[in-house]
Design an enzyme around this catalytic site. Structure first.
Site: not given
Lengths: 301, 301
Positions: B16, B207, B240, B249
């Site tokens: 990710d 998350h 982002c 994150n």
């Protein structure tokens, strides 16, 4: 889980923030900042400090700032006055609320203000006496409440002892400061639990630094302990003097975003607060330390 | 207040995180990152994604990465497999755990993966069936659980509905993602309260993105709701995509600092984790998104 319905934010950007910025700024920019902040709805602003400009050039001109701001009714404009000389200067400038500053760590007190904790408290006695005689309220700060850059861990009982003395000597509110930002949520709760045995929780405030990214978690933990006053600094003004380049004061915008999300009333308008922060950052030529301000500027949701 | 005694961190930096970094990096650097992370004590790493490198060039070479990492026993190495083609490629690469990804917002699903939520879930059915037949565990993600960049607010009931379907179809754990980072602590608690009525809390993960600085407060709020699994990204890898330049994150180091401070066991060594983050940031030529890493580097307490 019962959270406070209303929280008061004590805006420390013009004092604690600017004092820790490398570059001093002029009186006009300080006046504009304070007026922007109260226009955004802040009801408490720490405007400046009455100390020798030889030691703290960033705080030069505090009397002129007090003279030029547009004083709104219902707003408290405070000044830090570390001793009687500062207190008298603040009174001459028409200041109506002052603050004094002690440490919970002996080493920090020695290195930061060149005297023991007991000596610093003794120095405040005449200030508190003179303030009482003039009907001026005094707010107390305790620093290093969740860690000291020289001693490491600081016992909550030690914080409670200093806070109790400030409260007993007449401070109507005592703000507990995590000066180096090493505190975490569990220790924050324990701290307020211990100090809250001696001082009513509605007379305690939290002052968190975001050096380790923990400030908002600590504020949420404090809210769960019934604390309803928090110090913060617009745009996160003021770095961390113990970790150059790292974050210092938690950004007011980020705290307000948390409080708005929790449905807690503050009376402050987020967009106006962000605008105040963006303007002072432009003056200082520095990045905005508020994540909310950056996300909004960049088109976040 | 009872907090979990142990928390599992799901490290999503290599997948990710890197997927959302502009610059693709080579297989050797990815292998080194994964090995550094498991050496630091992480027991779950999402290593890569089996998707077309035409669409996600950052994820090219995932099979080679799986072939070259030093697989430690007791560590789960997972891959994102959005469809059967990806699943078969992952199986060919010897992957033993996979993940699928749905959205709680219809607009986000349409714009992010070009199909409705129902269509995406239908696409996972054969993946889950094939995984079951091979004894491969499947983890489910739900995005936009606390807000959508196109729709704004997302109802917890809508999140619960998607999470329930993933759980019913065989996902052993469902991770709820605040993709745009607009969630705050109270909404986080409500979310887990609502979703936790359908799915046991020990099958739910959080998350969080730090775009608005709220991630650690949200994680603390989740811990208070009994959630004990959190996704995070070393050095805060991955920006982002909905607010270019803003934080994405939450940084694993910052989460670990919080958990260490709360006395919650993770088995992860903070210094080794910081070193892993510093190394990958040097490879990417980017700032370290972890406040803890920056404070430690800068000499903080």
């Amino acid at each position: 889980m019962t959270l406070p319905q209303h929280v008061r934010l004590v805006e420390v950007g013009p004092r604690d923030g600017l004092q820790n910025e490398k570059q001093p700024i002029g009186v006009a920019d300080k006046v504009r900042l304070v007026d922007d902040l109260t226009a955004a709805g802040l009801e408490y602003v720490e405007v400046g400090s009455f100390v020798s400009p030889k030691w703290v050039p960033q705080m030069a001109g505090s009397a002129e700032v007090f003279a030029q701001i547009r004083q709104k009714s219902g707003v408290t404009y405070a000044a830090l006055t570390p001793n009687m000389q500062g207190f008298e200067a603040a009174m001459a400038a028409g200041v109506k609320e002052v603050a004094v500053f002690a440490a919970a760590s002996e080493s920090f007190s020695q290195r930061n203000i060149n005297c023991s904790i007991a000596e610093s408290l003794a120095r405040f006695v005449p200030v508190l006496g003179a303030a009482r005689a003039r009907g001026v309220r005094v707010r107390g700060y305790v620093s290093c409440v969740l860690g000291c850059p020289y001693e490491g861990e600081v016992a909550p009982q030690q914080v409670a002892s200093v806070a109790r003395e400030l409260f007993a000597m007449g401070c109507y509110e005592v703000s507990l400061g995590d000066t180096i930002g090493t505190g975490t949520a569990g220790k924050t709760r324990t701290l307020f639990d211990v100090v809250g045995r001696d001082i009513p929780r509605d007379r305690l405030a939290g002052h968190f630094h975001d050096t380790y990214g923990q400030a908002l978690a600590n504020i949420y933990a404090s809210l769960l302990e019934g604390i309803a006053v928090f110090d913060s600094s617009v745009a996160g003004l003021g770095g961390c003097p113990y970790a150059k380049g790292a974050s210092g004061n938690v950004a007011s915008e980020d705290v307000l975003y948390l409080l708005d999300g929790l449905g807690i009333h503050t009376g402050i308008d987020l967009q106006a607060l962000i605008a105040a922060g963006e303007r002072i950052c432009a003056v200082l030529g520095r990045d905005n330390g508020s994540r909310v301000a950056r996300a909004r500027r960049l088109g976040g949701g």
